[in-house]
Design a protein around this motif. Structure first.
Motif, PDB file in Angstrom:
ATOM      1  N   SER A  46     -12.986   3.735  -8.072  1.00 16.75           N
ATOM      2  CA  SER A  46     -13.403   2.621  -7.220  1.00 16.75           C
ATOM      3  C   SER A  46     -12.195   1.887  -6.634  1.00 16.75           C
ATOM      4  CB  SER A  46     -14.264   1.663  -8.045  1.00 16.75           C
ATOM      5  OG  SER A  46     -14.602   0.566  -7.271  1.00 16.75           O
ATOM      6  N   PRO A  47     -12.017   1.873  -5.310  1.00 19.75           N
ATOM      7  CA  PRO A  47     -10.779   1.379  -4.727  1.00 19.75           C
ATOM      8  C   PRO A  47     -10.691  -0.154  -4.623  1.00 19.75           C
ATOM      9  CG  PRO A  47     -12.183   2.362  -3.034  1.00 19.75           C
ATOM     10  CD  PRO A  47     -12.983   2.297  -4.303  1.00 19.75           C
ATOM     11  N   ALA A  48     -11.518  -0.768  -3.827  1.00 20.30           N
ATOM     12  CA  ALA A  48     -11.608  -2.217  -3.646  1.00 20.30           C
ATOM     13  C   ALA A  48     -10.433  -3.028  -4.183  1.00 20.30           C
ATOM     14  CB  ALA A  48     -12.904  -2.731  -4.285  1.00 20.30           C
ATOM     15  N   ALA A  49      -9.236  -2.709  -3.708  1.00 26.53           N
ATOM     16  CA  ALA A  49      -8.055  -3.404  -4.212  1.00 26.53           C
ATOM     17  C   ALA A  49      -7.838  -4.718  -3.472  1.00 26.53           C
ATOM     18  CB  ALA A  49      -6.828  -2.521  -4.103  1.00 26.53           C
ATOM     19  N   CYS A  50      -8.840  -5.578  -3.502  1.00 25.38           N
ATOM     20  CA  CYS A  50      -8.726  -6.797  -2.719  1.00 25.38           C
ATOM     21  C   CYS A  50      -8.015  -7.903  -3.478  1.00 25.38           C
ATOM     22  CB  CYS A  50     -10.092  -7.267  -2.250  1.00 25.38           C
ATOM     23  SG  CYS A  50     -11.291  -7.314  -3.563  1.00 25.38           S
ATOM     24  N   TRP A  51      -7.756  -7.717  -4.750  1.00 26.29           N
ATOM     25  CA  TRP A  51      -7.038  -8.734  -5.510  1.00 26.29           C
ATOM     26  C   TRP A  51      -5.650  -8.204  -5.795  1.00 26.29           C
ATOM     27  CZ3 TRP A  51      -9.428 -13.358  -6.320  1.00 26.29           C
ATOM     28  CH2 TRP A  51     -10.775 -13.385  -5.987  1.00 26.29           C
ATOM     29  N   ASP A  52      -4.713  -9.130  -5.823  1.00 25.47           N
ATOM     30  CA  ASP A  52      -3.329  -8.711  -5.966  1.00 25.47           C
ATOM     31  C   ASP A  52      -3.036  -8.158  -7.358  1.00 25.47           C
ATOM     32  OD1 ASP A  52      -0.647  -8.358  -5.823  1.00 25.47           O
ATOM     33  OD2 ASP A  52      -0.285 -10.243  -4.763  1.00 25.47           O
ATOM     34  N   PRO A  53      -2.686  -6.889  -7.453  1.00 30.47           N
ATOM     35  CA  PRO A  53      -2.422  -6.311  -8.772  1.00 30.47           C
ATOM     36  C   PRO A  53      -1.037  -6.632  -9.324  1.00 30.47           C
ATOM     37  CG  PRO A  53      -2.254  -4.603  -7.093  1.00 30.47           C
ATOM     38  CD  PRO A  53      -2.621  -5.885  -6.379  1.00 30.47           C
ATOM     39  N   LEU A  54      -0.154  -7.229  -8.530  1.00 31.84           N
ATOM     40  CA  LEU A  54       1.236  -7.413  -8.972  1.00 31.84           C
ATOM     41  C   LEU A  54       1.350  -8.109 -10.328  1.00 31.84           C
ATOM     42  CD1 LEU A  54       4.348  -7.340  -8.452  1.00 31.84           C
ATOM     43  CD2 LEU A  54       4.063  -9.563  -7.322  1.00 31.84           C
ATOM     44  N   GLY A  55       0.733  -9.276 -10.453  1.00 34.76           N
ATOM     45  CA  GLY A  55       0.848 -10.039 -11.691  1.00 34.76           C
ATOM     46  C   GLY A  55       0.251  -9.286 -12.871  1.00 34.76           C
ATOM     47  N   PRO A 113       3.398 -10.150   1.812  1.00 34.36           N
ATOM     48  CA  PRO A 113       2.044 -10.475   1.334  1.00 34.36           C
ATOM     49  C   PRO A 113       1.234  -9.245   0.931  1.00 34.36           C
ATOM     50  CG  PRO A 113       2.526 -11.701   3.328  1.00 34.36           C
ATOM     51  CD  PRO A 113       3.679 -10.770   3.116  1.00 34.36           C
ATOM     52  N   ARG A 114       1.424  -8.160   1.645  1.00 33.15           N
ATOM     53  CA  ARG A 114       0.697  -6.944   1.304  1.00 33.15           C
ATOM     54  C   ARG A 114       1.678  -5.800   1.189  1.00 33.15           C
ATOM     55  NH1 ARG A 114      -5.004  -6.957   2.760  1.00 33.15           N
ATOM     56  NH2 ARG A 114      -5.520  -9.146   2.986  1.00 33.15           N
ATOM     57  N   THR A 115       1.585  -5.065   0.095  1.00 32.83           N
ATOM     58  CA  THR A 115       2.477  -3.916  -0.067  1.00 32.83           C
ATOM     59  C   THR A 115       1.644  -2.724  -0.514  1.00 32.83           C
ATOM     60  OG1 THR A 115       2.952  -4.836  -2.250  1.00 32.83           O
ATOM     61  CG2 THR A 115       4.648  -5.093  -0.586  1.00 32.83           C
ATOM     62  N   GLY A 116       2.153  -1.536  -0.261  1.00 27.73           N
ATOM     63  CA  GLY A 116       1.456  -0.318  -0.660  1.00 27.73           C
ATOM     64  C   GLY A 116       1.441  -0.170  -2.169  1.00 27.73           C
ATOM     65  N   VAL A 117       0.618   0.741  -2.620  1.00 27.70           N
ATOM     66  CA  VAL A 117       0.424   0.957  -4.053  1.00 27.70           C
ATOM     67  C   VAL A 117       1.747   1.196  -4.775  1.00 27.70           C
ATOM     68  CG1 VAL A 117      -0.653   2.501  -5.742  1.00 27.70           C
ATOM     69  CG2 VAL A 117      -1.887   1.883  -3.660  1.00 27.70           C
ATOM     70  N   GLU A 118       2.580   2.065  -4.206  1.00 31.08           N
ATOM     71  CA  GLU A 118       3.812   2.419  -4.914  1.00 31.08           C
ATOM     72  C   GLU A 118       4.833   1.294  -4.928  1.00 31.08           C
ATOM     73  OE1 GLU A 118       5.194   6.230  -3.564  1.00 31.08           O
ATOM     74  OE2 GLU A 118       3.303   7.163  -4.218  1.00 31.08           O
ATOM     75  N   ALA A 170       7.603  -2.909  -8.004  1.00 26.50           N
ATOM     76  CA  ALA A 170       7.921  -4.336  -8.154  1.00 26.50           C
ATOM     77  C   ALA A 170       7.467  -4.850  -9.512  1.00 26.50           C
ATOM     78  CB  ALA A 170       7.267  -5.139  -7.039  1.00 26.50           C
ATOM     79  N   ALA A 171       6.314  -4.390  -9.965  1.00 24.94           N
ATOM     80  CA  ALA A 171       5.793  -4.849 -11.260  1.00 24.94           C
ATOM     81  C   ALA A 171       6.687  -4.352 -12.401  1.00 24.94           C
ATOM     82  CB  ALA A 171       4.350  -4.365 -11.441  1.00 24.94           C
ATOM     83  N   ILE A 172       7.096  -3.098 -12.319  1.00 27.31           N
ATOM     84  CA  ILE A 172       7.958  -2.539 -13.370  1.00 27.31           C
ATOM     85  C   ILE A 172       9.280  -3.311 -13.425  1.00 27.31           C
ATOM     86  CG2 ILE A 172       9.326  -0.494 -14.007  1.00 27.31           C
ATOM     87  CD1 ILE A 172       6.924   1.206 -12.946  1.00 27.31           C
ATOM     88  N   ALA A 173       9.836  -3.595 -12.244  1.00 30.47           N
ATOM     89  CA  ALA A 173      11.116  -4.321 -12.195  1.00 30.47           C
ATOM     90  C   ALA A 173      10.960  -5.757 -12.694  1.00 30.47           C
ATOM     91  CB  ALA A 173      11.656  -4.317 -10.764  1.00 30.47           C
ATOM     92  N   TRP A 174       9.844  -6.379 -12.340  1.00 31.01           N
ATOM     93  CA  TRP A 174       9.629  -7.769 -12.774  1.00 31.01           C
ATOM     94  C   TRP A 174       9.488  -7.830 -14.298  1.00 31.01           C
ATOM     95  CZ3 TRP A 174       5.102 -11.541 -11.041  1.00 31.01           C
ATOM     96  CH2 TRP A 174       5.481 -12.853 -11.348  1.00 31.01           C
TER      97      TRP A 174
END
Ligand SMILES: *[C@@H]1O[C@H](CO)[C@@H](O)[C@H](O)[C@H]1NC(C)=O
Ligand SMILES: *[C@@H]1O[C@H](CO)[C@@H](O)[C@H](O)[C@H]1NC(C)=O
Ligand SMILES: *[C@@H]1O[C@H](CO)[C@@H](O)[C@H](O)[C@H]1NC(C)=O
Ligand SMILES: *[C@@H]1O[C@H](CO)[C@@H](O)[C@H](O)[C@H]1NC(C)=O
Length: 334
Positions: free
Chosen positions: A14-23, A202-207, A212-216
């Motif tokens: 299910s794709p619906a990636a409307c919420w920011d996954p970064l955090g 504000p918007r970035t691709g999946v990769e 960014a998450a791994i680095a953070w």
């Protein structure tokens, strides 16, 4: 109960990636650094982690199933909206269980962290359900530490809008997805502050988001370790981890809720609506976001470490009661 469990891979796709996954991804990767070996192994095999679906994906998953094509009843599990909360008059408070809606006060984030925990701990439930609950836990620890997810004020700040970000007031309402996307106070904390902190668009691709998450997580882990160096106590002893009771999670939630008064709305609602929040407001609150993401990762690990130890203990008891010459372990490896 079975109707609540949908086939695992259907849910993942299910794709619906409307919420920011970064955090959320960052909290997952950070927690993994604090897992015991036992927790690392238990969680990895419960969820079925691999290079295609890592702990970051698992931690962000719950946001991809909150709409009608997924697990819509889980929509209200991501937050709590305390009724007596009025940060506009500097009143931040949360009462559990009365602030949790639902017949058994079970329709909010606090109850669901406890409920999902009890599902993971229950060997008699089907593995797909325990796997799903593990992923809910990874996610809800992130949400719980985002102050606006614990505020009753205007639906967790979703209706505090439009706020300006990178523009001077007056700012306009939402136009469409391609124009500077809708800013409200909730999204500012979910997404705008974390992204600016990490220098992300504000918007970035999946990769790019994943990198960014791994680095953070790496940076937060190093910062926290360096800061802890001089202290002999673990900084987080104020909250003893009790996976069978509510008090630990209530403590985390109250702390998060208080940040709405002391940080998110400390200047008042009018001020927030009439200033560019990407300037001074961002500078004042970025450390709060960093600290909360760090706490979310460490506390999630603390919780999962205890949970994994409990599972190990229960399995040990089961093996013992069956004697040495019985190969029939009905619980498999989990
Ligand atoms: C924890 O699990 C991950 C994913 O399975 C693995 O890559 C990592 O090496 C493990 N870490 C430790 C310390 O065991
Ligand atoms: C809580 O967990 C139990 C299983 O332990 C389940 O039967 C029940 O439906 C859950 N409640 C909610 C609201 O998810
Ligand atoms: C485990 O789940 C089963 C089935 O929902 C339920 O009957 C039982 O009470 C649960 N056990 C515990 C310890 O919660
Ligand atoms: C979004 O709004 C802008 C400004 O009104 C307009 O130029 C653009 O065509 C719109 N895009 C879509 C997809 O509607």
């Amino acid at each position: 109960m079975l109707s609540r469990t949908i086939p695992f891979f259907l849910a993942i796709i299910s794709p619906a990636a409307c919420w920011d996954p970064l955090g959320h991804q960052t909290v997952g990767f950070l927690a993994q650094k604090y897992f015991t070996t036992q927790a690392n192994e238990t969680i990895s095999s419960l969820i079925g982690l691999n290079s295609e679906f890592d702990i970051g994906d698992a931690a962000a998953w719950a946001d991809t199933v909150r709409d009608k094509d997924g697990l819509p009843w889980s929509k209200n599990w991501h937050f709590i909206n305390p009724k007596g909360d009025d940060p506009a008059t500097n009143t931040c408070k949360l009462s559990y269980p009365s602030d949790c809606p639902g017949a058994n006060n079970d329709n909010c984030i606090i109850s669901q962290i406890l409920n999902q925990t009890s599902i993971v701990l229950n060997f008699s439930l089907p593995l797909p359900e325990r796997r799903q609950s593990t992923m809910f836990l990874l996610h809800f620890f992130g949400d719980l530490h985002q102050p606006m997810h614990t505020s009753g004020y205007k639906y967790g700040g979703n209706l505090v809008r439009p706020v300006c970000w990178g523009r001077q007031p007056p700012c306009t309402e939402y136009i469409n997805d391609t124009v500077p996307y809708e800013r409200n106070l909730h999204a500012t904390w979910d997404s705008a502050i974390p992204r600016k902190l990490r220098g992300l668009e504000p918007r970035t691709g999946v990769e790019e988001t994943k990198r960014a998450a791994i680095a953070w997580a790496e940076d937060l882990w190093r910062d926290e370790r360096d800061a802890r160096g001089s202290r002999d106590q673990d900084a987080d002893q104020d909250f003893e981890v009790d996976v069978y009771g509510a008090r630990t999670i209530i403590g985390y939630a109250e702390e998060s809720n208080r940040l709405v008064c002391s940080s998110a709305l400390s200047k008042g609602v009018e001020w927030v609506l009439s200033n560019d929040l990407s300037l001074g407001y961002y500078e004042e609150n970025k450390e709060v976001v960093k600290a909360q993401v760090t706490k979310a990762g460490r506390r999630l690990a603390g919780w999962m470490n205890v949970l994994a130890a409990e599972l190990g203990r229960m399995q040990g008891m089961e093996k013992e009661s069956k004697g040495n010459n019985n190969n029939n372990n009905k619980w498999g490896d989990l």
